[in-house]
Design a protein around this motif. Structure first.
Motif, mmCIF file in Angstrom:
data_model
loop_
_atom_site.group_PDB
_atom_site.id
_atom_site.type_symbol
_atom_site.label_atom_id
_atom_site.label_comp_id
_atom_site.label_asym_id
_atom_site.label_seq_id
_atom_site.Cartn_x
_atom_site.Cartn_y
_atom_site.Cartn_z
ATOM 1 N N ALA A 151 54.491 65.946 84.326
ATOM 2 C CA ALA A 151 53.681 66.208 85.513
ATOM 3 C C ALA A 151 52.447 66.991 85.066
ATOM 4 C CB ALA A 151 54.480 66.984 86.558
ATOM 5 N N PHE A 152 51.538 66.287 84.408
ATOM 6 C CA PHE A 152 50.319 66.908 83.872
ATOM 7 C C PHE A 152 49.068 66.484 84.647
ATOM 8 C CE2 PHE A 152 52.859 66.942 79.807
ATOM 9 C CZ PHE A 152 53.012 68.318 79.758
ATOM 10 N N HIS B 153 44.874 84.108 86.164
ATOM 11 C CA HIS B 153 43.832 84.611 85.268
ATOM 12 C C HIS B 153 43.106 83.453 84.566
ATOM 13 C CE1 HIS B 153 47.840 84.678 83.352
ATOM 14 N NE2 HIS B 153 47.250 84.323 82.230
ATOM 15 N N ASP B 154 43.112 82.302 85.229
ATOM 16 C CA ASP B 154 42.334 81.132 84.801
ATOM 17 C C ASP B 154 42.627 80.689 83.378
ATOM 18 O OD1 ASP B 154 41.097 80.803 87.241
ATOM 19 O OD2 ASP B 154 39.445 82.144 86.754
ATOM 20 N N SER B 155 43.896 80.706 83.019
ATOM 21 C CA SER B 155 44.348 80.081 81.782
ATOM 22 C C SER B 155 45.172 78.862 82.168
ATOM 23 C CB SER B 155 45.190 81.067 80.962
ATOM 24 O OG SER B 155 46.376 81.411 81.673
ATOM 25 N N VAL B 156 45.597 78.089 81.170
ATOM 26 C CA VAL B 156 46.443 76.927 81.446
ATOM 27 C C VAL B 156 47.857 77.248 80.976
ATOM 28 C CG1 VAL B 156 45.767 75.802 79.269
ATOM 29 C CG2 VAL B 156 46.771 74.452 81.118
ATOM 30 N N ALA B 157 48.808 77.036 81.856
ATOM 31 C CA ALA B 157 50.207 77.311 81.557
ATOM 32 C C ALA B 157 51.020 76.035 81.653
ATOM 33 C CB ALA B 157 50.766 78.351 82.530
ATOM 34 N N THR B 158 52.077 75.967 80.859
ATOM 35 C CA THR B 158 53.025 74.864 80.938
ATOM 36 C C THR B 158 54.400 75.441 81.256
ATOM 37 O OG1 THR B 158 51.800 73.592 79.280
ATOM 38 C CG2 THR B 158 54.068 72.918 79.732
ATOM 39 N N LEU C 195 56.662 77.947 79.271
ATOM 40 C CA LEU C 195 56.608 77.557 77.861
ATOM 41 C C LEU C 195 55.397 78.135 77.148
ATOM 42 C CD1 LEU C 195 57.630 73.778 77.813
ATOM 43 C CD2 LEU C 195 59.011 75.755 77.178
ATOM 44 N N SER C 196 54.248 78.127 77.822
ATOM 45 C CA SER C 196 53.020 78.593 77.175
ATOM 46 C C SER C 196 52.024 79.021 78.236
ATOM 47 C CB SER C 196 52.408 77.484 76.303
ATOM 48 O OG SER C 196 52.013 76.376 77.107
ATOM 49 N N ASP C 197 51.081 79.859 77.811
ATOM 50 C CA ASP C 197 50.004 80.338 78.686
ATOM 51 C C ASP C 197 48.828 80.653 77.780
ATOM 52 O OD1 ASP C 197 48.348 81.424 80.565
ATOM 53 O OD2 ASP C 197 49.676 83.067 81.134
ATOM 54 N N SER C 198 47.810 79.774 77.791
ATOM 55 C CA SER C 198 46.716 79.879 76.820
ATOM 56 C C SER C 198 45.367 79.844 77.517
ATOM 57 C CB SER C 198 46.782 78.724 75.813
ATOM 58 O OG SER C 198 48.036 78.688 75.173
#
Length: 404
Positions: A122-123, A173-178, A220-223
């Motif tokens: 779901a991207f 905070h306007d990052s992309v997270a999965t 899983l991630s937050d970049s």
């Protein structure tokens, strides 16, 4: 939910796995013609351990190499490309967890894979943002010691058949997270509204998230959006999966070409032989189609070997040798450029082996062209070819996104 019966897990080179694929393939044309979802077939592959083929023994799998996995994907796609395509994001998820297998979080998810659980996608979103953009309207916001997820996704391949969903979202905070959430969690709605003319029952529709609870260990991630990308071959593997499905379809085209010619009892009055199976022109055409299928498998497996070499070079932090990663990415891109040119033509020439009778809806031979053409549209071949040319002429780096 489905779990693997480890006592009955099937290896791809076993007679039992071949029998399972034969059973799946026997109903593939009818399911396509009747627009039926292959739930039973996906469940059968889950129970056979298909989704866990890349897991090493210490994680409960047989530890197939990357080329061995892609050879098996081609075999499944030969039986039914719809069923094969459903697992695409799942294998990307597995590779990502294997890349960081020393981390407890990855080990926990790999244990789910060993149990037979599968992971959907779901991207992507509709809207004005560029395809592949990391800016999403779907939001992940802090709440109740965890997070809340809200948004709408499309092109959610495999989600309808999956146990868990991998979701990309924009944070506060306007990052992309999965994140990963169970497919049956409260607030998750799966809508089977994909209306493509090919690859129709892959569950590639809308997924809606309405105030969905997300636990901290499901992040899983937050970049940051502008984070420097690491060298990787996980996206190359994601792209090669598409080409493996095309290679499998081409092998099915050959199977149907043989059956079609053998089924014909008459030919045209001006043909060079009385029976179609004895017509040298039709024999040659079948041989050319078979050669296309052979080269497709060989090319996919060669690129898979390059991905395998880059994967084996990964450091403890999961970063592969940059040169090996680039070589793998280029090979995968070249496979696409070639197959996009020859695969639709091969599927068209299949119909010429049967004449007007080959257009029978009962035979459903047009499904091969429809499926090939649909799956090749996942990314533009012209931009892929240009990137290869730029690299050759100027050493230009390939784009750092999920399409390479």
């Amino acid at each position: 939910m489905t779990s693997v019966d480890h006592a009955h897990a099937l290896l791809p080179d076993s007679a039992e796995f071949a029998a399972l694929l034969a059973e799946i393939g026997a109903g593939a044309s009818d399911r396509d013609r009747n627009d039926e979802n292959p739930f039973d077939q996906v469940i059968a592959l889950k129970r056979a351990g298909f989704g866990a083929l890349r897991l090493p023994e210490r994680f409960g799998g047989p530890g197939l190499t990357v080329p061995q996995l892609f050879s098996t994907i081609i075999d499944v796609a030969r039986a039914d490309p719809i069923v094969a395509h459903i697992f695409r994001t799942h294998f990307w998820f597995v590779e990502e967890r294997l890349r960081t297998a020393d981390e407890p979080t990855s080990q926990a998810w790999l244990a789910k894979v060993a149990e037979g659980k599968t992971f959907g996608n779901a991207f992507s979103e509709k809207g004005a943002n560029a395809v592949g953009s990391l800016v999403f309207n779907t939001r992940l916001l802090p709440a109740d010691g965890g997070y809340r997820l809200d948004g709408e996704k499309f092109y959610s391949t495999g989600t309808l058949f999956s146990d868990y969903l991998t979701v990309a979202a924009t944070t506060d905070h306007d990052s992309v997270a999965t994140v990963v959430v169970p497919a049956d969690r409260t607030g998750v709605r799966l809508i089977d509204d994909w209306d493509g003319f090919g690859q129709r029952r892959t569950g590639t529709g809308t997924t809606v998230f309405s105030d969905v609870a997300v636990a901290p260990d499901e992040l899983l991630s937050d970049s940051p959006y502008d984070a420097e990308p690491e060298p990787t071959v996980q996206y190359a593997s994601l792209q090669l999966f598409i080409h493996a499905v095309v290679a499998g379809i081409l092998e099915s085209v050959v199977d149907d070409g043989v059956a079609l010619l053998r089924s014909r009892e008459r030919s045209f009055s001006h043909a060079v032989a009385e029976r179609p199976t004895e017509d040298p022109l039709l024999q040659r055409q079948l041989g050319e189609i078979a050669s296309t299928a052979f080269i497709a498998r060989a090319a996919v497996l060669d690129a898979a070997a390059a991905i395998g070499a880059a994967t084996d070079s990964q450091t403890a932090t999961g970063v592969p040798d940059a040169d090996l990663a680039t070589e793998a990415q280029l090979k995968v891109a070249k496979v696409k450029v070639h197959l996009d040119a020859v695969a639709p033509e091969a599927a068209t020439r299949l119909l010429e082996l049967g004449g007007a009778s080959a257009s029978s809806r009962t035979r459903n031979l047009d499904r091969h062209w429809r499926n090939i053409r649909t799956i090749t549209l996942h990314n533009p071949v012209g931009l892929k070819a240009r990137a290869i040319g730029q690299n050759l002429l100027h050493g230009t780096a390939l784009p750092a996104n999920a399409y390479f």
